[in-house]
Scaffold this motif. Structure first.
Motif, PDB file in Angstrom:
ATOM      1  N   GLY A  87       0.797  -1.221   0.000  1.00  0.00           N
ATOM      2  CA  GLY A  87       0.000   0.000   0.000  1.00  0.00           C
ATOM      3  C   GLY A  87       0.827   1.266   0.000  1.00  0.00           C
ATOM      4  O   GLY A  87       0.361   2.317  -0.455  1.00  0.00           O
ATOM      5  N   LEU A  88       2.048   1.191   0.506  1.00  0.00           N
ATOM      6  CA  LEU A  88       2.919   2.366   0.511  1.00  0.00           C
ATOM      7  C   LEU A  88       3.353   2.755  -0.898  1.00  0.00           C
ATOM      8  O   LEU A  88       3.752   3.891  -1.129  1.00  0.00           O
ATOM      9  N   ARG A  89       3.273   1.811  -1.829  1.00  0.00           N
ATOM     10  CA  ARG A  89       3.690   2.079  -3.210  1.00  0.00           C
ATOM     11  C   ARG A  89       2.552   2.597  -4.091  1.00  0.00           C
ATOM     12  O   ARG A  89       2.773   3.047  -5.203  1.00  0.00           O
ATOM     13  N   VAL A  90       1.328   2.542  -3.591  1.00  0.00           N
ATOM     14  CA  VAL A  90       0.162   2.948  -4.373  1.00  0.00           C
ATOM     15  C   VAL A  90       0.107   4.473  -4.461  1.00  0.00           C
ATOM     16  O   VAL A  90       0.316   5.163  -3.457  1.00  0.00           O
ATOM     17  N   PRO A  91      -0.186   5.050  -5.629  1.00  0.00           N
ATOM     18  CA  PRO A  91      -0.307   6.514  -5.749  1.00  0.00           C
ATOM     19  C   PRO A  91      -1.393   7.066  -4.833  1.00  0.00           C
ATOM     20  O   PRO A  91      -2.436   6.430  -4.618  1.00  0.00           O
TER      21      PRO A  91
END
Length: 280
Positions: A227-231
């Motif tokens: 989730g930390l990589r999601v825009p």
């Protein structure tokens, strides 16, 4: 694990009875690691001796004058051993980001905010400060909020920026930094400066702060690493930025503004206090 090794100097001549020093050099071109350890491999030639020097990684070689003959090859070989290796792809980045804030909160800020008084909450050392005030008592160009208290604003913002009280700074953190983001990203109720019911005292404000912090921490934990990589999406000024960037930004904002609150408490302690924007 990928390493490149070299020797400094690349070659050295050691005459019989004399000594010379070489230092192995290592360059890590692979994974992130904690350290490498070197182990001697093979036997040193009988006509040579070797010992460590005071320089880390360096060896002094001495040719035995009784055995002057011998080739000029290396006196030893060494290999790197990965110890406590850290693979960046396996690091728990979510925990690392959460602890950036949680450690600061638990061990520094939280204790500094305990027993905040209403006098401190509303106090200002300068006239015309922005604050949280009973509805109808403010002269600010914009008075936002839906309850018995409103928060001061102006658009465009004045230059230089208005001085703000602890009440205002906590209101900004609770609503603009936390509640609006909790609503946008973690399913919390909609929140904005215009619709918020601002606290009319210090204890109520700290309760609001704790509530919003709990929602934020749970939301960030629920992101996991993926989730930390999601825009962040269209609800943020930079939609293509990853959630990790937003988490870092929010934590900087929390540390920044709550440190300002602590400074105002220190000033209040050492100055003759007045309340809610009145002139000293």
């Amino acid at each position: 694990m990928t390493i490149r090794t070299s020797r400094l100097p690349a070659s050295a001549t050691v005459d019989p009875g004399s000594s010379g020093t070489v230092q192995p050099r290592l360059r890590n071109t692979g994974d992130v690691v904690d350290e490498y350890r070197f182990t001697v491999v093979g036997d040193i030639a009988p006509y040579r001796t070797a010992q460590r020097t005071g320089t880390p990684g360096a060896l002094t070689a001495r040719r035995n004058p009784a055995h002057p003959a011998g080739d000029s090859g290396p006196i030893l070989s060494a290999r790197g051993v990965r110890v406590g290796g850290m693979d960046a792809d396996r690091l728990d980045w979510n925990r690392t980001l959460r602890e950036q804030w949680e450690v600061h909160w638990q061990h520094q800020l939280r204790a500094r905010l305990e027993d905040l008084t209403d006098d401190e909450y509303f106090w200002s050392p300068v006239p015309d400060a922005w604050s949280v005030r009973p509805r109808g008592s403010s002269t600010a160009p914009v008075q936002a909020g839906t309850g018995d208290f409103t928060i001061d604003f102006a658009f465009p913002q004045p230059v230089p920026a208005a001085f703000t009280t602890i009440a205002w700074r906590l209101g900004h953190v609770i609503v603009g930094v936390l509640a609006a983001r909790n609503a946008a990203h973690f399913g919390a109720p909609a929140a904005s400066y215009e619709t918020w019911e601002y606290a009319g005292g210090a204890a109520a404000a700290l309760d609001q702060l704790e509530t919003q912090l709990d929602v934020w921490r749970a939301g960030v934990r629920g992101l996991g690493d993926a989730g930390l990589r999601v825009p962040v999406g269209a609800k943020e000024p930079f939609p293509e930025a990853p959630m990790a960037d937003l988490v870092l930004h929010i934590h900087r904002e929390l540390i920044h503004h709550l440190s300002e609150v602590c400074l105002l408490r220190d000033l209040h302690l050492h100055m003759n206090p007045t309340t809610n924007g009145a002139t000293r």
